[in-house]
Design a protein around this motif. Structure first.
Motif, PDB file in Angstrom:
ATOM      1  N   UNK A 287      32.244  33.182  52.036  1.00  0.00           N
ATOM      2  CA  UNK A 287      30.976  33.133  51.388  1.00  0.00           C
ATOM      3  C   UNK A 287      30.500  34.407  50.903  1.00  0.00           C
ATOM      4  N   UNK A 288      30.995  35.482  51.323  1.00  0.00           N
ATOM      5  CA  UNK A 288      30.946  36.929  50.718  1.00  0.00           C
ATOM      6  C   UNK A 288      31.683  37.072  49.207  1.00  0.00           C
ATOM      7  N   UNK A 289      33.042  36.497  49.557  1.00  0.00           N
ATOM      8  CA  UNK A 289      33.740  36.529  48.090  1.00  0.00           C
ATOM      9  C   UNK A 289      33.235  35.869  46.886  1.00  0.00           C
ATOM     10  N   UNK A 290      32.512  34.365  47.168  1.00  0.00           N
ATOM     11  CA  UNK A 290      31.833  33.501  46.613  1.00  0.00           C
ATOM     12  C   UNK A 290      30.419  34.322  46.106  1.00  0.00           C
TER      13      UNK A 290
ATOM     14  N   UNK B 250      29.464  37.557  46.147  1.00  0.00           N
ATOM     15  CA  UNK B 250      29.366  38.806  45.729  1.00  0.00           C
ATOM     16  C   UNK B 250      30.449  39.304  44.592  1.00  0.00           C
ATOM     17  N   UNK B 251      31.596  38.240  44.575  1.00  0.00           N
ATOM     18  CA  UNK B 251      32.620  38.731  43.438  1.00  0.00           C
ATOM     19  C   UNK B 251      32.930  37.281  42.696  1.00  0.00           C
ATOM     20  N   UNK B 252      32.176  36.306  42.858  1.00  0.00           N
ATOM     21  CA  UNK B 252      32.467  34.972  42.170  1.00  0.00           C
ATOM     22  C   UNK B 252      33.878  34.696  42.187  1.00  0.00           C
ATOM     23  N   UNK B 253      34.421  34.805  43.347  1.00  0.00           N
ATOM     24  CA  UNK B 253      35.848  34.510  43.734  1.00  0.00           C
ATOM     25  C   UNK B 253      36.044  33.181  44.353  1.00  0.00           C
ATOM     26  N   UNK B 254      36.127  32.275  43.389  1.00  0.00           N
ATOM     27  CA  UNK B 254      36.348  30.799  43.733  1.00  0.00           C
ATOM     28  C   UNK B 254      37.470  30.429  44.572  1.00  0.00           C
TER      29      UNK B 254
ATOM     30  N   UNK C  17      39.996  28.480  49.512  1.00  0.00           N
ATOM     31  CA  UNK C  17      40.958  28.698  50.432  1.00  0.00           C
ATOM     32  C   UNK C  17      40.443  29.066  51.912  1.00  0.00           C
ATOM     33  N   UNK C  18      39.707  30.005  51.970  1.00  0.00           N
ATOM     34  CA  UNK C  18      39.137  30.402  53.260  1.00  0.00           C
ATOM     35  C   UNK C  18      38.246  29.528  53.879  1.00  0.00           C
ATOM     36  N   UNK C  19      37.059  28.902  52.951  1.00  0.00           N
ATOM     37  CA  UNK C  19      36.251  27.907  53.411  1.00  0.00           C
ATOM     38  C   UNK C  19      37.048  26.487  53.727  1.00  0.00           C
TER      39      UNK C  19
ATOM     40  N   UNK D 158      36.627  25.003  39.397  1.00  0.00           N
ATOM     41  CA  UNK D 158      35.068  25.192  39.163  1.00  0.00           C
ATOM     42  C   UNK D 158      34.169  25.850  40.134  1.00  0.00           C
ATOM     43  N   UNK D 159      33.350  26.359  39.990  1.00  0.00           N
ATOM     44  CA  UNK D 159      32.323  26.935  41.099  1.00  0.00           C
ATOM     45  C   UNK D 159      31.804  25.880  41.815  1.00  0.00           C
TER      46      UNK D 159
END
Length: 120
Positions: A1-4, A6-10, A15-17, A84-85
């Motif tokens: 969630x933090x990567x999503x 704070x960094x828009x890293x989808x 992968x982690x979620x 996509x997001x």
């Protein structure tokens, strides 16, 4: 969630979620409960039966729900996958719901995600 958030890293967030969703889903199954993924698939199959009078294969909906996660998990050089997001949101939502089903609790990051993404 933090990567999503704070960094828009989808890609990494899917992968982690996706891994969290799967692990939490297995823990739910061990407790005799259904995972969010299983409920989605069963609901789709049930719509096919009740609304359309058709037998829809569960695997079709399972594959559809896991399309981006599996696409990234089994990536091969030269293949392209646009993530996509919304795909990341969907998988994070399922992981959060599985977590909630197990513990009836949420973390600060889950609350932040729900507020920023869904306005809840």
């Amino acid at each position: 969630m933090e990567l999503f958030l704070n960094e828009d890293d989808f890609i990494c967030s899917i992968t982690l979620a996706g891994a969290a969703e799967e692990i939490l889903g297995k823990l739910l199954e061990e407790k005799g409960q259904k995972s969010t993924h299983a409920e989605f698939v069963e609901g789709c199959v049930e719509v096919g039966k009740r609304v359309f009078g058709e037998e829809w294969p569960a695997k079709h909906f399972s594959d559809m729900a896991s399309y981006f996660r599996n696409g990234l998990k089994h990536y091969r050089q030269g293949e392209y996958l646009t993530v996509p997001r919304e795909a990341s949101v969907e998988i994070i939502d399922r992981a959060i719901e599985n977590y909630w089903k197990l513990l009836a609790d949420e973390t600060f990051l889950m609350r932040r995600f729900m507020e920023e993404v869904h306005g809840l």
